[in-house]
Design an enzyme around this catalytic site. Structure first.
Site, PDB file in Angstrom:
ATOM      1  N   HIS A  46     -19.588  21.760  24.159  1.00  0.00           N
ATOM      2  CA  HIS A  46     -21.028  21.449  24.243  1.00  0.00           C
ATOM      3  C   HIS A  46     -21.775  22.260  25.317  1.00  0.00           C
ATOM      4  CE1 HIS A  46     -20.163  18.218  21.532  1.00  0.00           C
ATOM      5  NE2 HIS A  46     -19.903  17.272  22.395  1.00  0.00           N
TER       6      HIS A  46
ATOM      7  N   ARG B 191     -16.319  22.524  20.254  1.00  0.00           N
ATOM      8  CA  ARG B 191     -15.382  23.277  21.099  1.00  0.00           C
ATOM      9  C   ARG B 191     -15.238  24.740  20.707  1.00  0.00           C
ATOM     10  NH1 ARG B 191     -13.568  18.038  20.814  1.00  0.00           N
ATOM     11  NH2 ARG B 191     -13.253  17.141  22.888  1.00  0.00           N
TER      12      ARG B 191
ATOM     13  N   GLU C  87     -22.755  14.161  13.987  1.00  0.00           N
ATOM     14  CA  GLU C  87     -23.342  15.385  14.526  1.00  0.00           C
ATOM     15  C   GLU C  87     -23.321  16.485  13.474  1.00  0.00           C
ATOM     16  OE1 GLU C  87     -20.979  16.233  18.105  1.00  0.00           O
ATOM     17  OE2 GLU C  87     -20.391  14.146  18.020  1.00  0.00           O
TER      18      GLU C  87
ATOM     19  N   ASP D  94     -12.527  11.772  15.315  1.00  0.00           N
ATOM     20  CA  ASP D  94     -13.233  12.803  16.079  1.00  0.00           C
ATOM     21  C   ASP D  94     -13.024  14.104  15.313  1.00  0.00           C
ATOM     22  OD1 ASP D  94     -14.593  14.242  17.930  1.00  0.00           O
ATOM     23  OD2 ASP D  94     -13.148  13.998  19.569  1.00  0.00           O
TER      24      ASP D  94
ATOM     25  N   HIS E 278     -26.455  14.215  19.775  1.00  0.00           N
ATOM     26  CA  HIS E 278     -25.264  13.434  20.064  1.00  0.00           C
ATOM     27  C   HIS E 278     -25.529  11.930  20.193  1.00  0.00           C
ATOM     28  CE1 HIS E 278     -21.263  12.673  21.525  1.00  0.00           C
ATOM     29  NE2 HIS E 278     -20.968  13.950  21.531  1.00  0.00           N
TER      30      HIS E 278
HETATM   31  C1  BGC Z   1     -16.657  15.470  20.547  1.00  0.00           C
HETATM   32  C2  BGC Z   1     -15.688  14.620  21.316  1.00  0.00           C
HETATM   33  C3  BGC Z   1     -16.104  14.556  22.755  1.00  0.00           C
HETATM   34  C4  BGC Z   1     -17.500  14.014  22.818  1.00  0.00           C
HETATM   35  C5  BGC Z   1     -18.014  13.965  24.217  1.00  0.00           C
HETATM   36  C6  BGC Z   1     -18.003  14.865  20.678  1.00  0.00           C
HETATM   37  O1  BGC Z   1     -18.945  15.660  20.013  1.00  0.00           O
HETATM   38  O2  BGC Z   1     -16.299  15.573  19.182  1.00  0.00           O
HETATM   39  O3  BGC Z   1     -14.392  15.144  21.222  1.00  0.00           O
HETATM   40  O4  BGC Z   1     -15.238  13.757  23.508  1.00  0.00           O
HETATM   41  O5  BGC Z   1     -18.354  14.810  22.041  1.00  0.00           O
HETATM   42  O6  BGC Z   1     -19.043  13.055  24.295  1.00  0.00           O
END
Ligand code: BGC
Length: 341
Positions: free
Chosen positions: A95, A70, A308, A243, A170
């Protein structure tokens, strides 16, 4: 090589470990790993068919960028110029926004590289202004497989104007096998004594770096994921599990063991090595069983864990976080090794 979105490519080594990915988003759609007895299981969660992977959850196994994770309010500045990115995640940019690298058709070509049993090079040109970021960025990603059961991802990128970059992969892992239940029984160890807590108002980090000691985020010793996911704790509730970005210990820029995931039921183990300063651990709190995944099972909350490797969330807005800036003449480099045992 010209590719179509649906084109599939497979890497295989001498131990029958097999990685399949798609040109669309460079998505890793399956990783088949033998257990101690040689039984294969697909250890990344996702859809039953590649056709569904084209249309479904945008991030399963995908390459994320230009800025993975983010950016608060989608804003950042370089040399006094402010940039406004799209906010596709509440008030934040996530992303790469609405059309991140996970939605692009990557060029794919087989590569013969010493050390890899098989390898492919993926490439993408992101034009100046793409996703509202400055600079034309040329990205190259190598997917390589060794006979030591290492799936290696090497990223590099160059820009024509100063910009920010943070690339990651991811894939969500479930070492018992995708579709066999949650990862609550998996054990995780992370070489991180600090993490970046979530700020409830911002929906991501606020610059704070906190010790994990005495919190559910303490994975310095191997611990079941379920213990943290089910903990009655504010950070855990905010993330609907985990997360969070963990600040990796050890020498800056050196390739080091970041985390070890293991599943006592199957005996499978996954070590993650990286030269990046952080690792985002995400247990998939947003999955709600409304979609069908592998083995015909619902894609459920905590059904897999993404690991990640990257710099920290919102780094461009925190001077004490790792540097996300890439200038012309410099090369962004990132290495991540997923080693299965
Ligand atoms: C984030 C999550 C997000 C997800 C979406 C992750 O990399 O940390 O917050 O909801 O990606 O697939």
């Amino acid at each position: 090589m010209t590719t179509k979105a649906s084109d599939l490519f497979t890497l295989k080594n001498k131990n029958n470990l097999e990685v399949t990915f798609m040109a669309h988003g460079g998505r890793v759609i399956s990783i088949k790993v033998p257990d101690a007895k040689g039984n294969l299981a697909d250890v990344v969660i996702g859809y039953q068919t590649p056709a569904k992977a084209l249309k479904g959850d945008a991030y399963f196994g995908a390459l994320c960028g230009r800025y993975a994770n983010r950016v608060v309010n989608g804003k950042f500045s370089i040399d006094g110029t402010e940039y406004q990115l799209d906010c596709n995640n509440g008030s934040n940019h996530l992303h790469g926004g609405f059309d991140g690298f996970n939605t692009r058709v990557w060029g794919v070509a087989p590569a013969s590289i010493t050390g890899f049993e098989q390898a492919y090079k993926l490439s993408l040109v992101s034009p100046d202004g793409d996703q509202k970021y400055p600079g034309e960025v040329r990205v190259e990603v190598t997917y390589g497989l060794t006979n030591d059961n290492e799936f290696v991802i090497e990223y590099s990128a160059k820009t024509t104007r100063p910009t920010i970059i943070n690339l990651t992969s991811h894939a969500y892992f479930n070492l018992k096998g995708a579709g066999t239940g949650t990862v609550e029984n998996h054990e995780l160890q992370i070489n991180a004594t600090r993490y970046t807590p979530i700020d409830e108002k911002l929906g991501t980090v606020n610059g704070e770096i906190a010790p994990v000691k005495g919190t559910p985020m303490d994975f310095t010793k191997a611990k079941k994921l379920g213990l943290t996911c089910n903990a009655n704790n504010h950070q855990v509730k905010l993330a609907n599990g985990i997360d969070h970005n963990f600040v990796l210990d050890g020498e800056k820029g050196a390739l080091k063991l970041a985390a070890t995931l293991s599943d006592p039921d199957s005996g499978r183990k996954l070590e993650v090595y990286t030269d990046q300063p952080g690792i985002q651990i995400y247990t998939g709190g947003h999955f709600d069983s409304s979609e069908t995944g592998k083995l015909g099972a619902p894609i459920q909350k905590w059904g897999g864990v993404a690991m990640e490797t990257q710099i920290f969330p919102d780094s461009p807005n925190h001077a004490h976080f790792p540097n996300a800036l890439l200038r012309p003449g410099e090369t962004y480099k990132h290495r991540c090794v997923y080693k299965f045992g």
